[in-house]
Write a protein that holds these residues in place. Structure first.
Motif, PDB file in Angstrom:
ATOM      1  N   ASN A  70    -114.298  13.816 -45.174  1.00  0.00           N
ATOM      2  CA  ASN A  70    -115.055  12.685 -44.643  1.00  0.00           C
ATOM      3  C   ASN A  70    -114.832  11.464 -45.515  1.00  0.00           C
ATOM      4  N   LEU A  71    -114.625  10.315 -44.860  1.00  0.00           N
ATOM      5  CA  LEU A  71    -114.559   9.049 -45.577  1.00  0.00           C
ATOM      6  C   LEU A  71    -115.973   8.502 -45.743  1.00  0.00           C
ATOM      7  N   ALA A 107    -108.942  14.731 -54.816  1.00  0.00           N
ATOM      8  CA  ALA A 107    -108.680  14.025 -53.555  1.00  0.00           C
ATOM      9  C   ALA A 107    -109.976  13.800 -52.779  1.00  0.00           C
ATOM     10  N   ILE A 108    -110.839  14.794 -52.744  1.00  0.00           N
ATOM     11  CA  ILE A 108    -112.125  14.650 -52.047  1.00  0.00           C
ATOM     12  C   ILE A 108    -112.958  13.560 -52.702  1.00  0.00           C
ATOM     13  N   GLN A 109    -113.015  13.557 -54.023  1.00  0.00           N
ATOM     14  CA  GLN A 109    -113.819  12.556 -54.723  1.00  0.00           C
ATOM     15  C   GLN A 109    -113.265  11.144 -54.545  1.00  0.00           C
ATOM     16  N   ILE A 110    -111.962  10.986 -54.673  1.00  0.00           N
ATOM     17  CA  ILE A 110    -111.375   9.636 -54.639  1.00  0.00           C
ATOM     18  C   ILE A 110    -111.311   9.092 -53.222  1.00  0.00           C
ATOM     19  N   GLN A 113    -114.763   8.284 -51.357  1.00  0.00           N
ATOM     20  CA  GLN A 113    -115.480   7.059 -51.725  1.00  0.00           C
ATOM     21  C   GLN A 113    -114.959   5.839 -50.964  1.00  0.00           C
ATOM     22  N   ARG A 114    -113.856   5.986 -50.260  1.00  0.00           N
ATOM     23  CA  ARG A 114    -113.223   4.863 -49.573  1.00  0.00           C
ATOM     24  C   ARG A 114    -113.590   4.878 -48.087  1.00  0.00           C
ATOM     25  N   THR A 115    -113.481   3.703 -47.474  1.00  0.00           N
ATOM     26  CA  THR A 115    -113.734   3.586 -46.035  1.00  0.00           C
ATOM     27  C   THR A 115    -112.411   3.559 -45.284  1.00  0.00           C
TER      28      THR A 115
END
Length: 155
Positions: A70-71, A107-110, A113-115
Motif C-alpha cells: 500500500n502507498l 521496500a515496504i517502509q520506503i 511512505q510515498r504517494t
C-alpha cells in the motif's frame, strides 16, 4: 695615585636569557613531533594494498518475489527487486539461498511512505529507489552492492 691598585672584580657568569631556553624547548618539541610523524608514516600507516582489497567484487544476483504494498494515499504498488550480491555473500549463501526479508521490509517502509503522485514523477521514483538502495546496503552490511527494480506497477 696609590700604589695599591684594586684588581677588577671577577665577572659572574651572566644568566642565559629566557628567550634562548624557550627557543630550545620549542625546537625539541617540534623535533619530537616530526620524528613521531615519520615513525607513523613508515611503520603504522595502512598500505595501499589494503585499500585495493576493500573494493567489493560483484557476485550473483538474487531475484526476490514481487511485492505488493500500500502507498501512503491508499493506492497499490507492485514492485520486483533484484539484489546484486558481493562475491563473498554469493559464496556464503548463493543467490537461491539468500534471505531477502530485510530488503523486502525496507521496500515496504520506503515506498509505503510515498504517494502515487510522488512515485509517478521520474525524480520521485529515482529518489525512492536511491533511498531503498542505501537502506538495503546498510541492512546487509556489505553483502548487497546494488538494488535493481525489476518490476514497478502502480494502481
Amino acid at each position: 695615585m696609590s700604589a695599591t691598585a684594586t684588581a677588577p672584580a671577577p665577572v659572574a657568569a651572566a644568566p642565559e636569557p629566557k628567550g634562548k631556553s624557550k627557543k630550545l624547548l620549542i625546537m625539541i618539541v617540534v623535533g619530537v613531533l616530526v620524528l613521531g610523524g615519520a615513525g607513523y608514516w613508515f611503520f603504522l600507516r595502512p598500505s595501499g594494498d589494503t585499500a585495493a582489497a576493500k573494493v567489493p567484487v560483484p557476485g550473483k544476483v538474487a531475484d526476490l518475489e514481487p511485492l505488493t504494498l500500500n502507498l501512503a494515499d491508499g493506492r497499490f504498488l507492485k514492485v520486483g527487486l533484484s539484489l546484486q550480491l558481493s562475491a563473498d555473500a554469493s559464496a556464503g549463501h548463493g543467490a537461491d539461498e539468500f534471505n531477502g526479508a530485510k530488503a523486502r521490509d525496507a521496500a515496504i517502509q520506503i515506498f509505503g511512505q510515498r504517494t502515487y503522485a510522488q512515485l509517478l514523477a521520474p525524480k520521485g521514483r529515482e529518489a525512492a529507489r536511491k533511498a531503498l538502495d542505501t537502506e538495503v546496503k546498510h541492512r546487509y552490511e556489505g553483502e548487497v552492492l546494488k538494488v535493481y527494480l525489476t518490476e514497478f506497477v502502480m494502481q
